[in-house]
Design a protein around this motif. Structure first.
Motif, PDB file in Angstrom:
ATOM      1  N   GLY A 115       1.005  -1.362  -0.123  1.00  0.00           N
ATOM      2  CA  GLY A 115       0.184  -0.376  -0.310  1.00  0.00           C
ATOM      3  C   GLY A 115       0.805   1.282  -0.282  1.00  0.00           C
ATOM      4  N   ARG A 116       1.860   1.221  -0.286  1.00  0.00           N
ATOM      5  CA  ARG A 116       2.884   2.025  -0.090  1.00  0.00           C
ATOM      6  C   ARG A 116       3.224   3.079  -1.561  1.00  0.00           C
ATOM      7  NH1 ARG A 116       8.316   0.093   2.250  1.00  0.00           N
ATOM      8  NH2 ARG A 116       7.672  -1.323   0.724  1.00  0.00           N
ATOM      9  N   VAL A 117       2.681   2.490  -2.395  1.00  0.00           N
ATOM     10  CA  VAL A 117       3.352   2.812  -4.686  1.00  0.00           C
ATOM     11  C   VAL A 117       1.842   2.446  -4.338  1.00  0.00           C
ATOM     12  CG1 VAL A 117       4.340   2.683  -6.035  1.00  0.00           C
ATOM     13  CG2 VAL A 117       5.425   1.992  -4.136  1.00  0.00           C
ATOM     14  N   VAL A 118       1.473   3.699  -5.507  1.00  0.00           N
ATOM     15  CA  VAL A 118       0.533   3.966  -5.965  1.00  0.00           C
ATOM     16  C   VAL A 118       0.045   4.568  -7.638  1.00  0.00           C
ATOM     17  CG1 VAL A 118      -1.999   4.967  -6.465  1.00  0.00           C
ATOM     18  CG2 VAL A 118      -1.074   4.512  -3.919  1.00  0.00           C
ATOM     19  N   ALA A 119       0.453   3.306  -8.178  1.00  0.00           N
ATOM     20  CA  ALA A 119       0.378   3.685 -10.042  1.00  0.00           C
ATOM     21  C   ALA A 119      -1.173   4.281 -10.280  1.00  0.00           C
ATOM     22  CB  ALA A 119       0.302   2.149  -9.925  1.00  0.00           C
ATOM     23  N   ILE A 120      -1.139   5.645 -10.936  1.00  0.00           N
ATOM     24  CA  ILE A 120      -2.224   5.725 -11.790  1.00  0.00           C
ATOM     25  C   ILE A 120      -1.930   6.278 -13.370  1.00  0.00           C
ATOM     26  CG2 ILE A 120      -2.017   7.218  -9.783  1.00  0.00           C
ATOM     27  CD1 ILE A 120      -0.574   9.916 -11.332  1.00  0.00           C
ATOM     28  N   ASP A 121      -1.124   5.371 -14.221  1.00  0.00           N
ATOM     29  CA  ASP A 121      -0.836   5.053 -15.257  1.00  0.00           C
ATOM     30  C   ASP A 121      -1.957   4.406 -16.034  1.00  0.00           C
ATOM     31  OD1 ASP A 121      -0.751   5.530 -17.863  1.00  0.00           O
ATOM     32  OD2 ASP A 121       1.368   6.085 -17.752  1.00  0.00           O
ATOM     33  N   GLY A 122      -2.769   4.862 -16.608  1.00  0.00           N
ATOM     34  CA  GLY A 122      -4.472   4.335 -16.590  1.00  0.00           C
ATOM     35  C   GLY A 122      -4.045   3.077 -18.427  1.00  0.00           C
ATOM     36  N   GLY A 123      -3.306   3.940 -19.222  1.00  0.00           N
ATOM     37  CA  GLY A 123      -2.937   3.181 -20.485  1.00  0.00           C
ATOM     38  C   GLY A 123      -3.681   4.215 -21.539  1.00  0.00           C
ATOM     39  N   VAL A 124      -4.019   5.191 -21.551  1.00  0.00           N
ATOM     40  CA  VAL A 124      -5.209   5.438 -22.103  1.00  0.00           C
ATOM     41  C   VAL A 124      -4.638   5.547 -23.490  1.00  0.00           C
ATOM     42  CG1 VAL A 124      -6.281   7.298 -22.853  1.00  0.00           C
ATOM     43  CG2 VAL A 124      -5.785   7.609 -20.563  1.00  0.00           C
ATOM     44  N   TYR A 125      -3.163   5.462 -24.114  1.00  0.00           N
ATOM     45  CA  TYR A 125      -3.001   5.204 -25.322  1.00  0.00           C
ATOM     46  C   TYR A 125      -3.108   3.472 -25.472  1.00  0.00           C
ATOM     47  CZ  TYR A 125       1.524   3.637 -23.973  1.00  0.00           C
ATOM     48  OH  TYR A 125       2.333   3.140 -23.665  1.00  0.00           O
ATOM     49  N   GLU A 126      -3.543   2.653 -25.069  1.00  0.00           N
ATOM     50  CA  GLU A 126      -3.684   1.449 -24.893  1.00  0.00           C
ATOM     51  C   GLU A 126      -4.730   0.926 -24.002  1.00  0.00           C
ATOM     52  OE1 GLU A 126      -0.460   0.329 -22.003  1.00  0.00           O
ATOM     53  OE2 GLU A 126       0.909  -0.048 -22.802  1.00  0.00           O
ATOM     54  N   GLY A 127      -5.511   2.263 -24.677  1.00  0.00           N
ATOM     55  CA  GLY A 127      -6.846   1.305 -24.424  1.00  0.00           C
ATOM     56  C   GLY A 127      -7.439   1.355 -22.814  1.00  0.00           C
ATOM     57  N   GLY A 128      -6.881   2.251 -21.858  1.00  0.00           N
ATOM     58  CA  GLY A 128      -7.136   1.755 -20.944  1.00  0.00           C
ATOM     59  C   GLY A 128      -8.050   3.549 -20.494  1.00  0.00           C
ATOM     60  N   ARG A 129      -8.487   3.676 -19.382  1.00  0.00           N
ATOM     61  CA  ARG A 129      -8.587   4.764 -18.709  1.00  0.00           C
ATOM     62  C   ARG A 129      -7.415   6.208 -18.328  1.00  0.00           C
ATOM     63  NH1 ARG A 129     -13.937   3.029 -16.718  1.00  0.00           N
ATOM     64  NH2 ARG A 129     -14.192   0.908 -18.129  1.00  0.00           N
ATOM     65  N   ILE A 130      -7.972   7.387 -18.439  1.00  0.00           N
ATOM     66  CA  ILE A 130      -7.609   8.598 -17.261  1.00  0.00           C
ATOM     67  C   ILE A 130      -8.074   7.920 -16.076  1.00  0.00           C
ATOM     68  CG2 ILE A 130      -7.434  10.567 -16.645  1.00  0.00           C
ATOM     69  CD1 ILE A 130      -7.715  10.976 -19.965  1.00  0.00           C
TER      70      ILE A 130
END
Length: 79
Positions: free
Chosen positions: A58-73
């Motif tokens: 829980g100490r690290v948070v990844a926020i890149d949803g990969g919009v250019y790969e079809g993910g979300r903001i």
């Protein structure tokens, strides 16, 4: 201070814990990052991206949803 992917599998209390080293150097209790997409670097299918990913105890948070790969903001509230 660390290499790509160094925080995955990191556990507090272990010698040379890279997360503790970064947080100790910069201050704070949570490290938030992008540029490691949840789709490509964490293997989450784009259609399953719904929220930021907390890891390393829980100490690290990844926020890149990969919009250019079809993910979300991703918008998230840290507590």
């Amino acid at each position: 201070m660390s290499s790509r992917g160094a925080f995955r599998g990191a556990r507090a209390g272990h010698p040379h814990d890279p997360v503790a080293r970064v947080l100790g150097t910069l201050g704070g209790t949570v490290l938030v990052h992008g540029h490691s997409t949840l789709t490509k670097h964490f293997g989450i299918p784009p259609q399953h991206v719904r929220e930021a990913l907390r890891y390393a105890g829980g100490r690290v948070v990844a926020i890149d949803g990969g919009v250019y790969e079809g993910g979300r903001i991703l918008l998230t509230r840290l507590r």
